[in-house]
Design a protein around this motif. Structure first.
Motif, PDB file in Angstrom:
ATOM      1  N   UNK A   1      10.037  33.217 -38.031  1.00 54.54           N
ATOM      2  CA  UNK A   1       8.952  33.915 -37.325  1.00 54.54           C
ATOM      3  C   UNK A   1       8.319  34.974 -38.219  1.00 54.54           C
ATOM      4  N   UNK A   2       9.194  35.657 -38.935  1.00 51.15           N
ATOM      5  CA  UNK A   2       8.715  36.717 -39.820  1.00 51.15           C
ATOM      6  C   UNK A   2       7.818  36.133 -40.924  1.00 51.15           C
ATOM      7  N   UNK A   3       8.259  34.999 -41.477  1.00 52.17           N
ATOM      8  CA  UNK A   3       7.462  34.352 -42.527  1.00 52.17           C
ATOM      9  C   UNK A   3       6.113  33.906 -41.984  1.00 52.17           C
ATOM     10  N   UNK A   4       6.119  33.443 -40.737  1.00 48.90           N
ATOM     11  CA  UNK A   4       4.879  32.891 -40.181  1.00 48.90           C
ATOM     12  C   UNK A   4       3.831  33.956 -39.923  1.00 48.90           C
ATOM     13  N   UNK A   5       4.250  35.165 -39.538  1.00 47.83           N
ATOM     14  CA  UNK A   5       3.251  36.222 -39.363  1.00 47.83           C
ATOM     15  C   UNK A   5       2.845  36.674 -40.756  1.00 47.83           C
ATOM     16  N   UNK A   6       1.907  37.573 -40.824  1.00 44.49           N
ATOM     17  CA  UNK A   6       1.487  38.028 -42.147  1.00 44.49           C
ATOM     18  C   UNK A   6       0.255  37.288 -42.595  1.00 44.49           C
ATOM     19  N   UNK A   7      -0.233  37.687 -43.741  1.00 53.23           N
ATOM     20  CA  UNK A   7      -1.546  37.224 -44.205  1.00 53.23           C
ATOM     21  C   UNK A   7      -1.579  35.727 -44.500  1.00 53.23           C
ATOM     22  N   UNK A   8      -2.730  35.116 -44.270  1.00 53.97           N
ATOM     23  CA  UNK A   8      -2.902  33.716 -44.640  1.00 53.97           C
ATOM     24  C   UNK A   8      -3.465  33.590 -46.056  1.00 53.97           C
ATOM     25  N   UNK A   9      -3.793  34.729 -46.667  1.00 50.92           N
ATOM     26  CA  UNK A   9      -4.401  34.678 -48.004  1.00 50.92           C
ATOM     27  C   UNK A   9      -3.381  34.200 -49.039  1.00 50.92           C
ATOM     28  N   UNK A  10      -3.820  33.261 -49.887  1.00 53.20           N
ATOM     29  CA  UNK A  10      -2.914  32.637 -50.839  1.00 53.20           C
ATOM     30  C   UNK A  10      -2.393  33.615 -51.885  1.00 53.20           C
ATOM     31  N   UNK A  11      -3.275  34.549 -52.268  1.00 52.21           N
ATOM     32  CA  UNK A  11      -2.898  35.504 -53.307  1.00 52.21           C
ATOM     33  C   UNK A  11      -1.695  36.323 -52.857  1.00 52.21           C
ATOM     34  N   UNK A  12      -1.655  36.669 -51.565  1.00 56.92           N
ATOM     35  CA  UNK A  12      -0.541  37.467 -51.047  1.00 56.92           C
ATOM     36  C   UNK A  12       0.761  36.682 -51.139  1.00 56.92           C
ATOM     37  N   UNK A  13       0.681  35.380 -50.862  1.00 50.48           N
ATOM     38  CA  UNK A  13       1.882  34.543 -50.895  1.00 50.48           C
ATOM     39  C   UNK A  13       2.431  34.481 -52.321  1.00 50.48           C
ATOM     40  N   UNK A  14       1.512  34.380 -53.297  1.00 48.85           N
ATOM     41  CA  UNK A  14       1.935  34.230 -54.688  1.00 48.85           C
ATOM     42  C   UNK A  14       2.661  35.465 -55.201  1.00 48.85           C
ATOM     43  N   UNK A  15       2.259  36.647 -54.731  1.00 50.02           N
ATOM     44  CA  UNK A  15       2.810  37.873 -55.306  1.00 50.02           C
ATOM     45  C   UNK A  15       3.973  38.462 -54.507  1.00 50.02           C
ATOM     46  N   UNK A  16       4.179  37.967 -53.293  1.00 53.67           N
ATOM     47  CA  UNK A  16       5.215  38.600 -52.479  1.00 53.67           C
ATOM     48  C   UNK A  16       6.620  38.328 -53.041  1.00 53.67           C
ATOM     49  N   UNK A  17       7.548  39.173 -52.646  1.00 54.96           N
ATOM     50  CA  UNK A  17       8.929  39.024 -53.086  1.00 54.96           C
ATOM     51  C   UNK A  17       9.509  37.728 -52.529  1.00 54.96           C
ATOM     52  N   UNK A  18      10.260  37.015 -53.386  1.00 55.10           N
ATOM     53  CA  UNK A  18      10.825  35.747 -52.911  1.00 55.10           C
ATOM     54  C   UNK A  18      12.014  36.008 -52.002  1.00 55.10           C
ATOM     55  N   UNK A  19      11.948  35.389 -50.820  1.00 55.00           N
ATOM     56  CA  UNK A  19      13.025  35.578 -49.854  1.00 55.00           C
ATOM     57  C   UNK A  19      13.357  34.236 -49.228  1.00 55.00           C
ATOM     58  N   UNK A  20      14.583  34.097 -48.771  1.00 51.93           N
ATOM     59  CA  UNK A  20      14.967  32.834 -48.158  1.00 51.93           C
ATOM     60  C   UNK A  20      16.210  32.966 -47.319  1.00 51.93           C
ATOM     61  N   UNK A  21      16.547  31.885 -46.641  1.00 49.32           N
ATOM     62  CA  UNK A  21      17.767  31.832 -45.836  1.00 49.32           C
ATOM     63  C   UNK A  21      18.325  30.423 -45.904  1.00 49.32           C
ATOM     64  N   UNK A  22      19.638  30.309 -46.009  1.00 48.21           N
ATOM     65  CA  UNK A  22      20.221  28.966 -46.019  1.00 48.21           C
ATOM     66  C   UNK A  22      20.238  28.380 -44.609  1.00 48.21           C
ATOM     67  N   UNK A  23      20.239  27.062 -44.536  1.00 46.06           N
ATOM     68  CA  UNK A  23      20.415  26.399 -43.245  1.00 46.06           C
ATOM     69  C   UNK A  23      21.789  25.732 -43.275  1.00 46.06           C
ATOM     70  N   UNK A  24      22.174  25.156 -42.164  1.00 44.40           N
ATOM     71  CA  UNK A  24      23.454  24.451 -42.132  1.00 44.40           C
ATOM     72  C   UNK A  24      23.303  23.032 -42.657  1.00 44.40           C
ATOM     73  N   UNK A  25      22.102  22.699 -43.080  1.00 43.61           N
ATOM     74  CA  UNK A  25      21.807  21.306 -43.438  1.00 43.61           C
ATOM     75  C   UNK A  25      22.011  21.028 -44.926  1.00 43.61           C
TER      76      UNK A  25
END
Ligand code: ANZ
Ligand code: ZN
Length: 868
Positions: free
Chosen positions: A287-311
């Motif tokens: 949900x957190x990833x989905x909110x926020x800017x749709x601008x591509x430049x913002x995506x490119x510069x943001x800090x890389x974050x992630x979460x593992x799944x059970x898959x």
């Protein structure tokens, strides 16, 4: 005539002459060479800024020069009149965008006219007028029927307080620019142009444009972003989620497949949704990833974050289990919204793997050695022979690409694929001041394009928007209608089009601006198009030019134009920059002062030492030159310069201060210098004309001194022709004319031939300056005795024989020291020069008692005598 140069009178007279004679109105003339010179049309923001003046002067110089080459020159102008600033101004001043826009157009038109541009105003196009946008709507309905335009859901920025959709630039730090509310993403139905269907052609035909700057073509190529790669499928069968399938990823580096240590999917990816069904923490992250800017430049510069799944998924070749992560650096709308991560060879994966302690397995030998040494410092992203890859070891990139493709195809888990970065062009805007989308929504018939005989869908012009959503959506008188197909009550679309649509085809409408039979009259369009020279700012290097190229191909495929590309040659002009001045406020902010309000303090050598505000006499800081902009308050109003010095001075300064593609630094003293130069030209011409008629020039009788003057005249013609005609280096062309003026001012005026020569010189100055300073040239041409106007005169022709030098002056040195000069026939041989030098009286004097050891002859330049 006046002895003093009076630009106001001269310019008014020349302009009314052109107006009365309709000098710049053109029609198709079969058999005559055409030249279509186009400057990007302005947005009617209120008044011209210096960037406009520069852009339009460059275009005008080229247009006028081409006319002097005998071409039938079209130079049109119009207004890119829809857009958000009109709505903002409307809200601020409570005035309808239409009224504001039309008033701005009226004022800016007088400004353009005062610059003396050679524009065919009978072709003026205003994009917010129904006679223009009806054809845009017409094309829309055609393309909709063909499937080139389609409807799908798109994500927009939603301001929950103002209840409106915001453009990316209206979202500041995630909040609405007016309301300050946190912005949400929303899915709404929108219309899209299928530009991706033309991606390959848009890329390929860049190669047909040798007249475009390489830099712009590269930007377009990158934007289109063609990548050859492979789609690879990673099977999964998770008992826990009761699903089986394959995760498809797109990779440009299938050679690194054996180095994949995990896979990552975008937050919006179906597998992420699946994994989050039983994982609330993961759902929160998504949900957190989905909110926020749709601008591509913002995506490119943001800090890389992630979460593992059970898959887990299985490696397609080894069957090894790889964990599935959800990562914010994976974009849903690129490739397949999922990546195979190879941390050893991809920087993003590398950064991610380090952060989350995921394995890093090198599979490409580095140029330095086998393995990237631990501890890991960086991903190695070059190509190289494979290692740690079993049967593929030793293969190079191409070999590995092919072998791995064969292996994947055998298992039906992959194949090569070409991928474009370019997305389809969403053109729906939930705004008022734009071209209405010609669609009617009917409960039975669906989306029905408005039939041709019901076009245009007219935008009401008396509306003042209030910032809370589109006013059209609240106007039943606009949206209530009946279905064109079944006649049932229906609802008109209330979205308008992206304003980039209007600017994508205006260049074609100029060919037949009043044509009522269609978007363009194909005969006229094909007569004028493609544009021979397009001139505009580099900020339009990507979107505008790409959309215009796309539209041209759409129109071609409608049978409206026959060429493939709209703009044969492109010139991107540099920025206009100026000094900035500021004071530091107590709270650390800066207050910027306009250069016009600042006085410079200079030392005895005229060097600037400081600056002070004229109003209070107190110092201000000098902040360095920057692009003229509101934010730094360093804009200079072109109008004040035109009022003070006249358009010709303004044009001359702009063209002289730097070549068109470089940035131009504003300088008051530069403007004054240009003005002084025009005064000198005027003065010399007045003195000459005041002497009455002159004898015809008799080239055969000229003496050496006169020949030198004539040589200067024709040297100026030669170099200015190259500079203007071939290189667009107007600054060096002007420098040539200035050099010529120095010669002419010093030339003797004793004999009839002296005066005839000056006459030729002044005519040359007038003609060479005519494209740049057309008003003074218009006046001088008449004074020099011509019945026709200078706009109908031909560019001067070079007399090669005038450049031939009968004799050359050589410098004489003895042991490297300057000891005199000798004149030698231009045809003299080395031996003759040496012989003459040996008997020169200065040489004899300075070599007296010495022996001449060596004589060095540099033909045309010098003779050095070495003696000891
Ligand atoms: C594995 C790999 C290994 C990659 C390696 C690169 C280097 P271009 O060239 O721009 O097309 N990618 C694919 N889909 C993605 C997505 N939806 N979001 C973010 N990244 C994505 O880029 C293609 C590369 O970008 C692909 O190749 C993939 O990473 C990544 F040593 O796959 B690669
Ligand atoms: Zn219907």
């Amino acid at each position: 005539m006046h002895e003093l140069y009076q630009p106001r009178e001269i310019e008014a007279a020349a302009q009314s002459f052109w107006d009365a004679k309709k000098s710049f109105e053109v029609s198709e003339q079969p058999g005559k060479d055409t030249y279509y010179c186009l400057s990007m049309f302005p947005y009617p923001s209120g008044k011209l800024h210096m960037g406009h003046v520069r852009n339009y002067t460059i275009g005008d110089v080229i247009a006028r020069y081409q006319r002097m080459q005998g071409k039938n020159v079209l130079q049109p102008m119009g207004w890119d009149a829809f857009g958000m600033p009109a709505e903002n101004a409307a809200m601020k001043n409570n005035v309808a965008p239409a009224k504001w826009t039309y008033e701005n157009i009226a004022y800016m038109k007088t400004q353009l006219k005062s610059l003396g541009l050679a524009i065919d105003w009978s072709r003026e196009v205003t994009t917010c007028k129904p006679d223009y946008y009806r054809w845009e709507q017409w094309l829309f309905t055609r393309l909709f029927d063909k499937g080139v335009i389609y409807r799908k859901n798109g994500t927009v920025n939603w301001d929950p307080v103002d209840q409106t959709v915001l453009a990316n630039e209206q979202v500041i730090d995630g909040r609405g620019w007016r309301s300050g509310a946190l912005i949400e993403k929303r899915e709404i139905p929108m219309y899209y142009f299928k530009i991706t269907a033309y991606a390959d052609e848009l890329l390929e035909s860049l190669d047909e444009l040798p007249g475009w700057p390489e830099q712009v073509k590269t930007m377009q190529r990158n934007w289109i972003g063609k990548s050859k790669g492979m789609e690879v499928q990673f099977p999964y069968h998770q008992a826990s989620i009761g699903e089986a399938g394959t995760l498809k990823v797109f990779t440009t580096r299938p050679d690194t497949l054996m180095g994949a240590t995990y896979v990552a999917v975008a937050a919006e990816h179906p597998l992420a949704t699946l994994a989050a069904r039983s994982d609330t923490a993961l759902q929160a992250f998504i949900d957190e990833c989905k909110s926020g800017s749709v601008a591509e430049a913002d995506v490119a510069t943001q800090e890389k974050r992630g979460m593992p799944t059970a898959l887990f998924v299985e490696h397609p070749l080894t069957g090894e289990k790889l964990p599935v992560w959800v990562a914010n650096y994976v974009l849903m709308h690129y490739g397949d919204g999922a990546v195979m991560a190879v941390p050893a060879h991809d920087e993003r994966d590398f950064e991610f793997a380090l952060k989350y302690d995921l394995p890093i397995k090198p599979v490409v030998r580095t140029s330095a050695g086998d393995l990237t040494p631990a501890p890991w410092v960086a991903a190695y992203n070059e190509h190289g022979p494979l290692i740690n890859s079993g049967e593929f070891d030793g293969l190079d990139f191409e070999g590995a690409f092919d072998a791995i493709e064969v292996a994947l195809i055998k298992k039906d888990l992959g194949k090569s694929r070409t991928q474009f970065r370019l997305r389809d062009w969403g053109i729906s805007r939930q705004r008022y001041w734009g071209c209405p989308i010609p669609i009617v929504h009917c409960d039975t018939c669906g989306d029905v394009p408005v039939p041709e005989d019901q076009l245009p869908v007219v935008l009401p012009e008396d509306v003042v928007p209030d910032g809370a959503g589109s006013p059209l959506a609240r106007m039943p008188e606009f949206y209530e209608c009946s279905c064109p197909t079944c006649g049932a009550p229906a609802k008109r679309e209330t979205d308008t089009m992206d304003t980039f649509v209007e600017s994508s085809w205006y260049f074609a409408r100029y060919a037949s601006p009043h044509y009522e039979g269609g978007m363009v009259d194909p005969a006229a369009a094909n007569h004028w198009l493609p544009v021979d020279q397009y001139i505009g700012g580099i900020e339009h290097a990507i979107l505008h030019l790409l959309y215009a190229r796309f539209f041209h191909k759409l129109m071609r495929d409608e049978g409206l134009v026959s060429s493939n590309e709209p703009f044969k040659n492109l010139l991107t002009q540099g920025m206009v920059i100026a000094e900035t001045y500021y004071r530091l406020e107590a709270n650390g902010s800066k207050t910027w002062y306009n250069p016009a309000d600042v006085e410079l303090v200079r030392d005895a050598k005229a060097k600037i030492v400081s600056a002070k505000l004229i109003s209070d006499g107190l110092p201000v800081e000098i902040g360095g030159t920057e692009k003229m902009a509101k934010s730094k308050n360093n804009g200079v109003d072109p109008q004040s310069m035109i009022d003070q010095y006249g358009a010709d001075t303004c044009r001359l300064f702009m063209m002289f201060a730097s070549p068109p593609d470089m940035s131009l630094e504003w300088s008051d003293s530069g403007v004054e210098g240009s003005h002084r130069f025009l005064k000198r030209v005027w003065r010399l011409a007045q003195a000459h004309v005041g002497q009455g008629s002159h004898a015809p020039l008799d080239v055969a009788t000229l003496d050496d001194e006169q020949k030198a003057v004539r040589r200067a005249i024709h040297l100026a013609i030669k170099q200015a022709s190259q500079d203007v005609g071939q290189n667009h280096k107007f600054n060096t062309a002007i420098a040539q004319v200035m050099t010529l003026m120095n010669v002419l001012e010093k030339a003797p005026q004793a004999t009839a031939q002296d005066r005839a020569l000056l006459h030729e010189g002044l005519e040359t100055v007038t003609l060479l300056l005519a494209p740049i300073t057309p008003h003074i040239s218009h006046e001088l041409w008449q004074q020099l005795g011509h019945a026709d106007a200078v706009i109908d005169a031909a560019w001067p022709t070079l007399d090669e024989s005038a450049l031939v030098q009968d004799s050359l002056q050589l410098v004489i040195q003895v042991n490297g020291k300057l000891r005199g000069q000798i004149d030698m026939p231009a045809s003299a041989s080395r031996e003759e020069i040496e012989a003459a030098a040996r008997v020169n009286e200065n040489v004899l004097r300075f070599t007296d008692g010495l022996t001449i050891r060596k004589v060095i002859v540099v033909p045309g330049k010098l003779v050095n005598i070495v003696a000891s």
